[in-house]
Motif scaffolding. Structure first.
Motif, short mmCIF file in Angstrom:
data_model
loop_
_atom_site.label_atom_id
_atom_site.label_comp_id
_atom_site.label_asym_id
_atom_site.label_seq_id
_atom_site.Cartn_x
_atom_site.Cartn_y
_atom_site.Cartn_z
N MET A 1 0.81 -1.21 0.00
CA MET A 1 0.00 0.00 0.00
C MET A 1 0.85 1.27 0.00
SD MET A 1 -2.96 -0.83 -0.52
CE MET A 1 -3.65 0.80 -0.36
N ALA A 2 2.12 1.16 -0.38
CA ALA A 2 2.97 2.34 -0.51
C ALA A 2 2.60 3.06 -1.80
CB ALA A 2 4.43 1.94 -0.50
N VAL A 3 1.39 3.58 -1.85
CA VAL A 3 0.86 4.19 -3.05
C VAL A 3 0.40 5.61 -2.73
CG1 VAL A 3 0.11 1.98 -4.01
CG2 VAL A 3 -1.47 3.30 -2.61
N GLU A 4 0.17 6.36 -3.77
CA GLU A 4 -0.30 7.74 -3.61
C GLU A 4 -1.73 7.75 -3.07
OE1 GLU A 4 -1.40 11.59 -6.45
OE2 GLU A 4 0.02 10.08 -7.19
N THR A 5 -1.99 8.63 -2.14
CA THR A 5 -3.34 8.84 -1.64
C THR A 5 -3.78 10.27 -1.98
OG1 THR A 5 -2.51 9.52 0.53
CG2 THR A 5 -3.09 7.19 0.24
N SER A 6 -5.08 10.49 -2.02
CA SER A 6 -5.61 11.80 -2.38
C SER A 6 -5.22 12.85 -1.34
CB SER A 6 -7.13 11.74 -2.50
OG SER A 6 -7.52 10.79 -3.47
N ALA A 7 -4.66 13.95 -1.80
CA ALA A 7 -4.27 15.04 -0.90
C ALA A 7 -5.52 15.77 -0.40
CB ALA A 7 -3.35 16.01 -1.62
N PHE A 8 -5.46 16.26 0.83
CA PHE A 8 -6.56 17.05 1.37
C PHE A 8 -6.02 17.97 2.46
CE2 PHE A 8 -6.41 13.14 3.90
CZ PHE A 8 -6.39 13.64 5.19
N VAL B 1 -21.52 3.16 -7.42
CA VAL B 1 -20.42 3.71 -8.19
C VAL B 1 -19.12 3.35 -7.47
CG1 VAL B 1 -19.26 5.81 -8.98
CG2 VAL B 1 -21.74 5.61 -9.16
N ILE B 2 -18.21 2.70 -8.19
CA ILE B 2 -16.89 2.36 -7.66
C ILE B 2 -15.89 3.27 -8.34
CG2 ILE B 2 -15.26 0.50 -7.16
CD1 ILE B 2 -18.12 0.01 -6.10
N ARG B 3 -14.97 3.85 -7.57
CA ARG B 3 -14.10 4.90 -8.11
C ARG B 3 -12.65 4.70 -7.71
NH1 ARG B 3 -15.67 10.81 -6.21
NH2 ARG B 3 -17.34 10.46 -7.74
N PHE B 4 -11.77 4.89 -8.69
CA PHE B 4 -10.34 5.05 -8.45
C PHE B 4 -10.00 6.51 -8.72
CE2 PHE B 4 -8.60 0.54 -9.73
CZ PHE B 4 -9.32 -0.03 -8.70
N THR B 5 -9.25 7.13 -7.83
CA THR B 5 -8.70 8.46 -8.12
C THR B 5 -7.41 8.27 -8.91
OG1 THR B 5 -9.63 9.40 -6.09
CG2 THR B 5 -7.80 10.59 -7.11
N MET B 6 -7.25 9.01 -9.97
CA MET B 6 -6.06 8.90 -10.80
C MET B 6 -4.88 9.61 -10.15
SD MET B 6 -6.93 7.09 -13.50
CE MET B 6 -7.68 6.08 -12.18
N PRO B 7 -3.66 9.13 -10.38
CA PRO B 7 -2.47 9.80 -9.83
C PRO B 7 -2.43 11.27 -10.25
CG PRO B 7 -1.87 7.66 -10.75
CD PRO B 7 -3.30 7.92 -11.15
N SER B 8 -1.84 12.09 -9.39
CA SER B 8 -1.84 13.54 -9.63
C SER B 8 -1.06 13.95 -10.87
CB SER B 8 -1.27 14.26 -8.40
OG SER B 8 0.03 13.77 -8.09
N THR B 9 -0.24 13.05 -11.40
CA THR B 9 0.53 13.37 -12.62
C THR B 9 -0.31 13.31 -13.88
OG1 THR B 9 1.20 11.04 -12.69
CG2 THR B 9 2.74 12.60 -11.68
N TRP B 10 -1.55 12.80 -13.78
CA TRP B 10 -2.42 12.66 -14.94
C TRP B 10 -3.50 13.74 -14.93
CZ3 TRP B 10 -1.42 9.16 -18.75
CH2 TRP B 10 -0.57 8.10 -18.44
#
Length: 205
Positions: free
Chosen positions: A20-27, A112-121
């Protein structure tokens, strides 16, 4: 034997953390009250699908479709990094009254199932999905009330936590917008006590 079991648990926990060393949504955190938070999220780019079934069935269907997209199921055959969390919300719901007044999800069959895309996209740079059921879109900046909890996000637990969240929203004189979303941060092999889950609902600023 006990040492072997303990060692196995440590290895499993390490693998889960690494996975789980993945990007998470910034807030931006606006308020913290125990396990409750108010967060401001920026505009995000998401990939989402609409599926039917109970909570578990819908999550599995949606995950497979979205994973297919980010693992090369697109016109450029390009891989896109996985992010967290995976979000799931009902499209329609029945509302039950509780005391204090709160909303509880009692019957839902479309999600609705959702993935947030990486911030580079961006929406302009993302490859077009091969599966037309996968939709790409921008979300507007929004404020969310959030309740974090651990363990398995079983339907009964989600209903209970959603009720707690909505009661907290009402007690703070906030207005909820739309249904409660379930956010899950860990892969299914993560040990139950290490899992991070959240229920979240948009509120008026």
């Amino acid at each position: 034997m006990k040492r072997l079991i303990a060692a196995g648990l440590i290895v499993a926990a390490t693998l889960a953390s690494a996975a789980m060393a993945v990007e998470t949504s910034a807030f931006k955190q606006v308020l913290r009250d125990g396990d409750f938070e108010l967060r401001d999220y920026p505009a995000l780019v998401v990939a989402e699908v609409t599926v039917t079934g109970d909570q578990k069935e819908a999550a599995s269907k949606g995950f497979r479709l979205l994973a297919g997209y980010i693992f090369g199921g697109n016109k450029k055959r390009q891989s896109i990094a996985m992010t967290a969390p995976v979000a799931q919300r009902p499209v329609s719901e029945k509302i039950a009254m509780t005391a204090p007044v709160a909303q509880t999800q009692t019957a839902v069959d479309t999600w609705v199932i959702r993935f947030t895309m990486p911030s580079t996209w961006s929406l302009q740079t993302l490859p077009i999905p091969n599966d037309s059921s996968v939709k790409l879109r921008d979300t507007a900046p929004a404020r969310f009330a959030v309740l974090q909890f651990s363990g398995v996000a079983a339907p009964d637990s989600v209903v209970t936590k959603s009720s707690e969240l909505l009661a907290w929203v009402k007690s703070h004189e906030l207005d909820a917008i739309g249904p409660v979303t379930l956010a899950q941060y860990n892969p299914p092999w993560t040990l139950w006590f290490m899992r991070r889950n959240e229920v979240m609902v948009e509120v008026k600023r």
